[in-house]
Design a protein around this motif. Structure first.
Motif, PDB file in Angstrom:
ATOM      1  N   THR A 124      94.881-108.719 -77.484  1.00 34.10           N
ATOM      2  CA  THR A 124      94.033-107.961 -76.566  1.00 34.10           C
ATOM      3  C   THR A 124      92.617-108.537 -76.611  1.00 34.10           C
ATOM      4  N   LYS A 125      91.784-108.081 -75.686  1.00 33.10           N
ATOM      5  CA  LYS A 125      90.400-108.550 -75.635  1.00 33.10           C
ATOM      6  C   LYS A 125      89.593-108.106 -76.853  1.00 33.10           C
ATOM      7  N   PHE A 126      90.155-107.197 -77.637  1.00 28.01           N
ATOM      8  CA  PHE A 126      89.475-106.697 -78.836  1.00 28.01           C
ATOM      9  C   PHE A 126      89.768-107.550 -80.074  1.00 28.01           C
ATOM     10  N   ALA A 127      90.608-108.586 -79.918  1.00 25.49           N
ATOM     11  CA  ALA A 127      91.095-109.357 -81.067  1.00 25.49           C
ATOM     12  C   ALA A 127      90.163-110.507 -81.444  1.00 25.49           C
ATOM     13  N   ALA A 128      88.941-110.156 -81.814  1.00 26.20           N
ATOM     14  CA  ALA A 128      87.983-111.153 -82.301  1.00 26.20           C
ATOM     15  C   ALA A 128      88.454-111.705 -83.639  1.00 26.20           C
ATOM     16  N   VAL A 129      87.975-112.900 -83.980  1.00 20.58           N
ATOM     17  CA  VAL A 129      88.424-113.565 -85.204  1.00 20.58           C
ATOM     18  C   VAL A 129      87.239-114.042 -86.041  1.00 20.58           C
ATOM     19  N   LYS A 130      87.467-114.112 -87.353  1.00 24.02           N
ATOM     20  CA  LYS A 130      86.425-114.570 -88.271  1.00 24.02           C
ATOM     21  C   LYS A 130      87.077-115.104 -89.536  1.00 24.02           C
ATOM     22  N   LEU A 131      86.615-116.274 -89.997  1.00 21.78           N
ATOM     23  CA  LEU A 131      87.021-116.795 -91.306  1.00 21.78           C
ATOM     24  C   LEU A 131      85.861-116.536 -92.261  1.00 21.78           C
ATOM     25  N   SER A 132      85.923-115.423 -92.972  1.00 23.60           N
ATOM     26  CA  SER A 132      84.781-114.936 -93.754  1.00 23.60           C
ATOM     27  C   SER A 132      84.757-115.434 -95.196  1.00 23.60           C
ATOM     28  N   GLU A 133      85.689-116.308 -95.570  1.00 23.21           N
ATOM     29  CA  GLU A 133      85.870-116.651 -96.985  1.00 23.21           C
ATOM     30  C   GLU A 133      84.622-117.229 -97.651  1.00 23.21           C
ATOM     31  N   LEU A 134      83.917-118.117 -96.954  1.00 21.90           N
ATOM     32  CA  LEU A 134      82.735-118.726 -97.564  1.00 21.90           C
ATOM     33  C   LEU A 134      81.671-117.681 -97.886  1.00 21.90           C
TER      34      LEU A 134
END
Length: 252
Positions: A124-134
């Motif tokens: 959906t349009k709400f499915a933002a993504v982020k690789l927050s590990e660092l």
């Protein structure tokens, strides 16, 4: 156990659903269950195609469980925890059935890895993504190969370096992570049902051969992801990472 993994089989479609009360985060027990469920669905002759989804509305998967991360006290425990993500990715990779991903909301870290490990991903349009590990003192080492395979080194580098920045669902679609973006969960579920029905009546052998072609060049991932789990398992023991995780927990 807080959380669950369930499978429902109907008309050749095996729908695997995972849940955790903390935004569908993934403690080790859930990761192992998820990997085993994917493997078993692949071996089940009644399952022709798999749909992977999570419960809830706005969070697909928050990635690694911070509570479990902060409790890790030795290298072997750390490596074993991160190996859970490796098991899920490798189970998806080696599963002889095509897997459709259903991403209804935000995906962080390991959640991006799950979305990258399926064969066809709708969101959906709400499915933002982020690789927050660092941002918590480690890196997306285990999920990295799956993410890189889907969106390329450049886009993965962008996400890994700018670890606190959300990328929109539309951005993820332009990079190849998502195949389609929908205005609502209802529209997405309708499209998933149409595709899953088509695949459930398609030639299983042809789909198996297609999947093997799609994943060519990843035959070494059992060893690669185990090595990457060791990298994360070592980093999570450092004072820097422990302090970063505690700071991140209190500010979110």
């Amino acid at each position: 156990m807080n959380g669950s993994v369930n499978i429902e089989i109907k008309s050749g479609i095996g729908t695997i659903t995972f849940f955790h009360p903390q935004s569908n985060s993934l403690p080790g027990e859930i990761l192992n269950l998820l990997a085993n469920t994917i493997t078993q669905a692949g071996e089940n002759e009644d399952v022709k195609v798999i749909v992977l989804k999570s419960e809830g509305d706005r969070a697909f998967c928050a990635g690694a469980s911070f509570d479990e991360l902060i409790s890790i006290e030795d290298f072997e425990t750390g490596k074993e925890f991160f190996s859970g993500f490796a098991k899920v990715i490798n189970a998806s990779r080696k599963c002889p059935k095509l897997i459709i991903g259903r991403v209804q909301g935000k995906a962080v870290g390991g959640g991006v890895g799950l979305a990258s490990a399926v064969d066809y991903c709708m969101a959906t349009k709400f499915a933002a993504v982020k690789l927050s590990e660092l941002a918590i003192g480690i890196g997306p080492f285990v999920v990295g190969p799956a993410v890189e395979r889907k969106i390329g080194v450049s886009a993965m580098s962008q996400m890994s370096i700018n670890a606190t920045e959300w990328q929109t669902a539309e951005w993820a679609k332009t990079k190849g992570l998502y195949t389609d973006i929908y205005e609502s969960v209802e529209e997405m579920d309708e499209a998933i049902q149409v595709l899953a029905d088509k695949l459930a009546s398609s030639n299983p052998q042809a789909m198996l051969l297609l999947k093997q072609i799609f994943w060519e060049g990843t035959e070494h991932w059992d060893e690669l992801l185990a090595e990457r789990a060791g990298m994360s398992g070592k980093l999570v023991l450092s004072d820097f990472t422990r302090n970063a995780i505690n700071t991140f927990k209190t500010s979110n």
